[in-house]
Design an enzyme around this catalytic site. Structure first.
Site, PDB file in Angstrom:
ATOM      1  N   THR A 110      -8.219 -11.296  -4.161  1.00  0.00           N
ATOM      2  CA  THR A 110      -7.850  -9.974  -3.637  1.00  0.00           C
ATOM      3  C   THR A 110      -7.777  -8.976  -4.779  1.00  0.00           C
ATOM      4  OG1 THR A 110      -6.154  -8.657  -2.494  1.00  0.00           O
ATOM      5  CG2 THR A 110      -5.361 -10.610  -3.657  1.00  0.00           C
ATOM      6  N   HIS A 130      -3.154  -8.539   8.422  1.00  0.00           N
ATOM      7  CA  HIS A 130      -4.028  -7.469   8.924  1.00  0.00           C
ATOM      8  C   HIS A 130      -4.706  -7.830  10.246  1.00  0.00           C
ATOM      9  CE1 HIS A 130      -4.407  -5.641   4.590  1.00  0.00           C
ATOM     10  NE2 HIS A 130      -3.272  -5.308   5.186  1.00  0.00           N
TER      11      HIS A 130
HETATM   12  C1  BJW Z   1     -13.413 -13.521  -5.593  1.00  0.00           C
HETATM   13  C2  BJW Z   1     -14.576 -14.159  -5.195  1.00  0.00           C
HETATM   14  C3  BJW Z   1     -14.556 -15.550  -5.284  1.00  0.00           C
HETATM   15  C4  BJW Z   1     -14.951 -12.107  -4.935  1.00  0.00           C
HETATM   16  N1  BJW Z   1     -13.448 -16.162  -5.725  1.00  0.00           N
HETATM   17  N2  BJW Z   1     -12.350 -14.152  -6.046  1.00  0.00           N
HETATM   18  C5  BJW Z   1      -1.795   5.472  -2.100  1.00  0.00           C
HETATM   19  C6  BJW Z   1      -0.958   4.535  -2.703  1.00  0.00           C
HETATM   20  C7  BJW Z   1      -0.449   3.467  -1.994  1.00  0.00           C
HETATM   21  C8  BJW Z   1      -0.768   3.292  -0.655  1.00  0.00           C
HETATM   22  C9  BJW Z   1      -1.582   4.226  -0.051  1.00  0.00           C
HETATM   23  C10 BJW Z   1      -2.091   5.283  -0.758  1.00  0.00           C
HETATM   24  N3  BJW Z   1      -2.895   5.998   0.074  1.00  0.00           N
HETATM   25  C11 BJW Z   1      -2.903   5.409   1.298  1.00  0.00           C
HETATM   26  C12 BJW Z   1      -2.099   4.326   1.223  1.00  0.00           C
HETATM   27  C13 BJW Z   1      -1.811   3.375   2.302  1.00  0.00           C
HETATM   28  C14 BJW Z   1      -2.934   2.409   2.546  1.00  0.00           C
HETATM   29  C15 BJW Z   1      -3.409   1.820   1.220  1.00  0.00           C
HETATM   30  O1  BJW Z   1      -2.843   0.879   0.702  1.00  0.00           O
HETATM   31  N4  BJW Z   1      -4.506   2.344   0.676  1.00  0.00           N
HETATM   32  C16 BJW Z   1      -5.018   1.873  -0.618  1.00  0.00           C
HETATM   33  C17 BJW Z   1      -6.506   1.629  -0.504  1.00  0.00           C
HETATM   34  C18 BJW Z   1      -4.662   2.908  -1.656  1.00  0.00           C
HETATM   35  N5  BJW Z   1      -2.372   1.368   3.387  1.00  0.00           N
HETATM   36  C19 BJW Z   1      -2.344   1.465   4.709  1.00  0.00           C
HETATM   37  O2  BJW Z   1      -2.814   2.426   5.307  1.00  0.00           O
HETATM   38  C20 BJW Z   1      -1.645   0.346   5.452  1.00  0.00           C
HETATM   39  N6  BJW Z   1      -0.706   0.882   6.366  1.00  0.00           N
HETATM   40  C21 BJW Z   1       0.314   1.667   5.995  1.00  0.00           C
HETATM   41  O3  BJW Z   1       0.518   1.987   4.842  1.00  0.00           O
HETATM   42  O4  BJW Z   1       1.069   2.071   7.046  1.00  0.00           O
HETATM   43  C22 BJW Z   1       2.172   2.954   6.805  1.00  0.00           C
HETATM   44  C23 BJW Z   1       2.875   3.151   8.132  1.00  0.00           C
HETATM   45  C24 BJW Z   1       4.181   2.752   8.252  1.00  0.00           C
HETATM   46  C25 BJW Z   1       4.847   2.951   9.475  1.00  0.00           C
HETATM   47  C26 BJW Z   1       4.172   3.532  10.546  1.00  0.00           C
HETATM   48  C27 BJW Z   1       2.854   3.923  10.411  1.00  0.00           C
HETATM   49  C28 BJW Z   1       2.190   3.713   9.189  1.00  0.00           C
HETATM   50  C29 BJW Z   1      -2.643  -0.460   6.273  1.00  0.00           C
HETATM   51  C30 BJW Z   1      -3.686  -1.098   5.429  1.00  0.00           C
HETATM   52  C31 BJW Z   1      -4.704  -1.791   6.330  1.00  0.00           C
HETATM   53  C32 BJW Z   1      -5.884  -2.310   5.525  1.00  0.00           C
HETATM   54  N7  BJW Z   1      -6.927  -2.649   6.422  1.00  0.00           N
HETATM   55  C33 BJW Z   1      -8.140  -3.271   5.901  1.00  0.00           C
HETATM   56  C34 BJW Z   1      -9.129  -3.400   7.064  1.00  0.00           C
HETATM   57  C35 BJW Z   1      -8.663  -4.499   8.026  1.00  0.00           C
HETATM   58  C36 BJW Z   1      -9.564  -4.645   9.197  1.00  0.00           C
HETATM   59  C37 BJW Z   1     -10.975  -4.987   8.817  1.00  0.00           C
HETATM   60  O5  BJW Z   1     -11.229  -5.974   8.096  1.00  0.00           O
HETATM   61  O6  BJW Z   1     -11.844  -4.268   9.266  1.00  0.00           O
HETATM   62  O7  BJW Z   1      -7.825  -4.561   5.349  1.00  0.00           O
HETATM   63  S1  BJW Z   1      -8.839  -2.407   4.508  1.00  0.00           S
HETATM   64  C38 BJW Z   1      -9.359  -3.866   3.647  1.00  0.00           C
HETATM   65  O8  BJW Z   1      -8.628  -3.977   2.387  1.00  0.00           O
HETATM   66  C39 BJW Z   1      -8.898  -5.042   4.517  1.00  0.00           C
HETATM   67  C40 BJW Z   1      -8.390  -6.000   3.475  1.00  0.00           C
HETATM   68  O9  BJW Z   1      -7.502  -6.931   4.069  1.00  0.00           O
HETATM   69  C41 BJW Z   1      -7.743  -5.105   2.463  1.00  0.00           C
HETATM   70  C42 BJW Z   1      -7.603  -5.744   1.100  1.00  0.00           C
HETATM   71  O10 BJW Z   1      -8.830  -6.034   0.538  1.00  0.00           O
HETATM   72  P1  BJW Z   1      -9.032  -7.366  -0.298  1.00  0.00           P
HETATM   73  O11 BJW Z   1      -8.872  -8.543   0.565  1.00  0.00           O
HETATM   74  O12 BJW Z   1      -8.217  -7.322  -1.525  1.00  0.00           O
HETATM   75  O13 BJW Z   1     -10.613  -7.289  -0.627  1.00  0.00           O
HETATM   76  P2  BJW Z   1     -11.355  -6.551  -1.853  1.00  0.00           P
HETATM   77  O14 BJW Z   1     -12.771  -6.432  -1.460  1.00  0.00           O
HETATM   78  O15 BJW Z   1     -10.643  -5.316  -2.260  1.00  0.00           O
HETATM   79  O16 BJW Z   1     -11.195  -7.581  -3.055  1.00  0.00           O
HETATM   80  C43 BJW Z   1     -11.864  -8.817  -3.089  1.00  0.00           C
HETATM   81  C44 BJW Z   1     -11.506  -9.512  -4.398  1.00  0.00           C
HETATM   82  O17 BJW Z   1     -12.071 -10.804  -4.390  1.00  0.00           O
HETATM   83  C45 BJW Z   1     -12.045  -8.797  -5.648  1.00  0.00           C
HETATM   84  O18 BJW Z   1     -10.979  -8.678  -6.586  1.00  0.00           O
HETATM   85  C46 BJW Z   1     -13.133  -9.738  -6.174  1.00  0.00           C
HETATM   86  O19 BJW Z   1     -13.224  -9.734  -7.592  1.00  0.00           O
HETATM   87  C47 BJW Z   1     -12.639 -11.074  -5.665  1.00  0.00           C
HETATM   88  N8  BJW Z   1     -13.663 -12.088  -5.426  1.00  0.00           N
HETATM   89  N9  BJW Z   1     -15.508 -13.160  -4.824  1.00  0.00           N
HETATM   90  C48 BJW Z   1     -12.373 -15.399  -6.106  1.00  0.00           C
HETATM   91  N10 BJW Z   1     -15.659 -16.254  -4.949  1.00  0.00           N
END
Ligand code: BJW
Ligand code: ZN
Length: 246
Positions: A188, A118
């Site tokens: 994640t 990302h």
């Molecule tokens: C601990 C802990 C400790 C706490 N020890 N553990 C429906 C179905 C499927 C997909 C989609 C849908 N609707 C829309 C979509 C697509 C969308 C998507 O997936 N959305 C979902 C939310 C449903 N995806 C996209 O849009 C992607 N692009 C795409 O699909 O493009 C298609 C395309 C193709 C060709 C041309 C054009 C387009 C892009 C996704 C980009 C995500 N961006 C972000 C922001 C990045 C920039 C920024 O930081 O500002 O990325 S969103 C955010 O979520 C960030 C993260 O990397 C990402 C994942 O989050 P993560 O890391 O899992 O964090 P959390 O907070 O969710 O979880 C933390 C975990 O840690 C928890 O489980 C806690 O319990 C745990 N934890 N403390 C161990 N100490």
């Protein structure tokens, strides 16, 4: 911590391991996660801040949000979890980190093979001519900065909703996950695609999947081993185990 025998056996024989990490691994460094009660999305709306349309609608607001987060990241330090992953390079032929995080902490910890799905908050680029800018070069701007070559808007080099992931990084990461003997899924929620395909691809190709999270997630029911606890505690415990068996 005592680990299950089948996991210890896998650790003993594994040559290639992968860490698929998310915001939770950096939580113990003081960087907020996205989801959950203390998460960024409780206070800020993703649709207003994390899409290209949002940036074009209000570049200053989006830039201000990233300036706020960049400051948190700059002041943070890699924690025991990031550092344990680096130490594990001593015990396996290949150790790769596939991260969804933009905070650069795996690189700063010293991991050799880091794949950033990302992007990285320290890099920025002009949306028109694609000239890259480091965070330092843009330090003194108030509001969204403009390109010195073409006056275009400069954005952070991160992947927003609706944007494609860097193709080469994603395809290489997927191939590495498929070839791994063990894939650790750390801190994640595993709900954001296409990144969340990584553990699926690994398992479908025979990798042993280990989840490390403070709570069960969407994937807990189908991983091989779910370890509940902080990654800053469990990863050093795994390192201790390796020191005994390798
Ligand atoms: C601990 C802990 C400790 C706490 N020890 N553990 C429906 C179905 C499927 C997909 C989609 C849908 N609707 C829309 C979509 C697509 C969308 C998507 O997936 N959305 C979902 C939310 C449903 N995806 C996209 O849009 C992607 N692009 C795409 O699909 O493009 C298609 C395309 C193709 C060709 C041309 C054009 C387009 C892009 C996704 C980009 C995500 N961006 C972000 C922001 C990045 C920039 C920024 O930081 O500002 O990325 S969103 C955010 O979520 C960030 C993260 O990397 C990402 C994942 O989050 P993560 O890391 O899992 O964090 P959390 O907070 O969710 O979880 C933390 C975990 O840690 C928890 O489980 C806690 O319990 C745990 N934890 N403390 C161990 N100490
Ligand atoms: Zn430009």
């Amino acid at each position: 911590m005592d680990f299950r025998d089948d996991f210890v056996e896998k650790l003993k024989n594994a040559k290639s391991i992968v860490f698929f990490t998310g915001a939770g691994i950096s939580a113990e460094s003081g960087i907020p996660t996205f989801r959950g009660n203390e998460g960024l999305w409780k206070k800020f709306k993703p649709e207003e801040l994390a899409s290209f349309d949002a940036f074009i609608r209000n570049p200053d607001l989006v830039w201000e949000w990233y300036t706020y987060r960049r400051k948190i990241v700059e002041e943070a330090k890699p924690n025991a979890g990031h550092l344990a992953i680096v130490e594990m390079e001593k015990y396996f032929e290949d150790v790769s980190v596939i991260t969804q995080n933009i905070d650069n902490l795996h690189n700063r910890a010293g991991s050799k093979n880091v794949y950033e799905l990302h992007g990285n908050i320290e890099r920025n680029y002009c949306i028109d001519c694609k000239t890259y800018y480091s965070a330092d070069e843009l330090e003194n701007w108030s509001g969204a900065p403009r390109c010195k070559m073409c006056e275009g808007l400069i954005r952070p080099d991160v992947v927003w909703f609706g944007e494609p992931l860097p193709h080469y990084v994603f395809s290489t990461a997927e191939a590495i996950a498929k070839n791994s003997d063990i894939c650790f899924v750390v801190g994640t929620s595993a709900i954001v695609y296409p990144a969340a395909y990584i553990p699926h691809s690994a398992k479908e190709n025979g990798s042993y999947l280990v989840e490390i999270n403070v709570e069960p997630t969407e994937i807990s029911h189908w991983v091989d081993y779910s370890l509940i606890g902080k990654s800053g505690v469990i990863l050093p415990d795994i390192l201790n185990q390796l020191e005994k068996i390798k």
